[in-house]
Design a protein around this motif. Structure first.
Motif, PDB file in Angstrom:
ATOM      1  N   MET A   1      -4.355   0.764  -6.919  1.00 44.58           N
ATOM      2  CA  MET A   1      -4.183  -0.688  -6.287  1.00 44.58           C
ATOM      3  C   MET A   1      -4.816  -0.995  -5.033  1.00 44.58           C
ATOM      4  O   MET A   1      -5.180  -0.003  -4.392  1.00 44.58           O
ATOM      5  N   PHE A   2      -4.803  -2.222  -4.557  1.00 42.24           N
ATOM      6  CA  PHE A   2      -5.486  -2.469  -3.341  1.00 42.24           C
ATOM      7  C   PHE A   2      -4.273  -3.027  -2.335  1.00 42.24           C
ATOM      8  O   PHE A   2      -3.147  -3.545  -2.538  1.00 42.24           O
ATOM      9  N   CYS A   3      -4.600  -2.788  -0.880  1.00 48.42           N
ATOM     10  CA  CYS A   3      -3.825  -2.806   0.371  1.00 48.42           C
ATOM     11  C   CYS A   3      -3.540  -4.450   0.348  1.00 48.42           C
ATOM     12  O   CYS A   3      -4.436  -5.249   0.383  1.00 48.42           O
ATOM     13  N   VAL A   4      -2.068  -4.750   0.471  1.00 47.86           N
ATOM     14  CA  VAL A   4      -1.848  -6.338   0.588  1.00 47.86           C
ATOM     15  C   VAL A   4      -2.333  -6.739   1.941  1.00 47.86           C
ATOM     16  O   VAL A   4      -2.210  -7.911   2.283  1.00 47.86           O
ATOM     17  N   CYS A  26      -6.121   1.083   6.601  1.00 48.86           N
ATOM     18  CA  CYS A  26      -5.104   0.805   7.627  1.00 48.86           C
ATOM     19  C   CYS A  26      -3.941   1.799   7.689  1.00 48.86           C
ATOM     20  O   CYS A  26      -2.934   1.523   8.766  1.00 48.86           O
ATOM     21  N   GLY A  27      -3.674   2.226   6.986  1.00 48.79           N
ATOM     22  CA  GLY A  27      -2.504   3.168   6.699  1.00 48.79           C
ATOM     23  C   GLY A  27      -1.226   2.556   6.146  1.00 48.79           C
ATOM     24  O   GLY A  27      -0.062   3.274   6.195  1.00 48.79           O
ATOM     25  N   TYR A  28      -1.150   1.377   5.903  1.00 49.40           N
ATOM     26  CA  TYR A  28      -0.179   0.455   5.365  1.00 49.40           C
ATOM     27  C   TYR A  28       0.505   1.447   4.351  1.00 49.40           C
ATOM     28  O   TYR A  28      -0.149   1.589   3.189  1.00 49.40           O
ATOM     29  N   ILE A  29       1.928   1.410   4.146  1.00 51.82           N
ATOM     30  CA  ILE A  29       2.654   2.112   3.251  1.00 51.82           C
ATOM     31  C   ILE A  29       3.281   1.222   2.144  1.00 51.82           C
ATOM     32  O   ILE A  29       3.976   0.222   2.750  1.00 51.82           O
ATOM     33  N   HIS A  30       3.078   1.114   1.032  1.00 52.01           N
ATOM     34  CA  HIS A  30       3.593   0.162   0.060  1.00 52.01           C
ATOM     35  C   HIS A  30       4.876   0.682  -0.502  1.00 52.01           C
ATOM     36  O   HIS A  30       4.715   1.443  -1.406  1.00 52.01           O
ATOM     37  N   TYR A  31       5.933   0.347   0.387  1.00 53.46           N
ATOM     38  CA  TYR A  31       7.279   0.796  -0.280  1.00 53.46           C
ATOM     39  C   TYR A  31       7.665  -0.281  -1.551  1.00 53.46           C
ATOM     40  O   TYR A  31       7.565  -1.382  -1.361  1.00 53.46           O
ATOM     41  N   LYS A  32       8.226   0.368  -2.636  1.00 46.47           N
ATOM     42  CA  LYS A  32       8.780  -0.054  -3.774  1.00 46.47           C
ATOM     43  C   LYS A  32      10.217  -0.300  -3.629  1.00 46.47           C
ATOM     44  O   LYS A  32      10.760   0.576  -3.810  1.00 46.47           O
TER      45      LYS A  32
END
Ligand code: ZN
Length: 181
Positions: A1-4, A26-32
């Protein structure tokens, strides 16, 4: 996946035994997380329950369910309940209280957290199905059509069982919305 946030590629990593995705740029974590939803048991003066028939594009098409849906970002869950009832069945019937809260984990991978409310309807507006609902009707609890969700089956059964004991227990809605802090 790609960063939102930035569009860069994400990598898998493990956090406390849970597999998550983190942006490599950017280090953004995608919490589900589960989706916040509402459902409403609308009951009329004859003790009948309001149900909608699900359209082709819904999961479990052709089956029936309580008015339900996702809570939009700009509304409270109580406003979402009144809106979904209006959109799916055409009537105006604000909710009176909470009668259950359910974690639904469906076959298609959707996980929702559903606040289930009750609404006592005293009007006689004609039903007008809308949204992804193709038919709407009032049903006696002992003559229900095929239902899509076991959570609906459970709460209708509980409602029926508790009628003899003076009605279903509900948590009232005072203080349901907090703005600012
Ligand atoms: Zn990013």
């Amino acid at each position: 996946m790609f960063c939102v946030k930035c569009g860069a590629e994400c990598e898998d990593f493990e956090e406390g035994g849970i597999l998550r995705q983190r942006c490599m740029h950017c280090g953004y974590i995608h919490y589900k997380n589960p989706y916040p939803c509402i459902a409403v048991l609308v009951v009329n003066d004859f003790g009948q329950i309001l149900l909608g028939k699900r359209g082709e594009k819904s999961i479990y098409p052709g089956k029936w369910c309580l008015p339900c849906g996702y809570i939009e970002y700009d509304e409270t869950y109580v406003e979402a309940a009144a809106r979904e009832i209006k959109e799916e069945t055409g009537i105006t019937s604000p909710p009176d209280g909470i009668i259950n809260v359910v974690s639904n984990q469906f076959d298609n991978g959707v996980h929702s957290l559903v606040v289930v409310m009750i609404s006592h309807y005293h009007g006689d507006e004609p039903l007008k199905p809308g949204n992804d609902i193709i038919d709407a009707g009032w049903f006696d609890v002992d003559r229900l059509p095929p239902l899509a969700f076991s959570a609906d089956v459970f709460i209708i059964g509980k409602y029926e069982r508790m009628l003899e004991k003076g009605g279903i227990t509900m948590l009232t809605l005072e203080g349901n919305s907090v703005y600012g802090h």
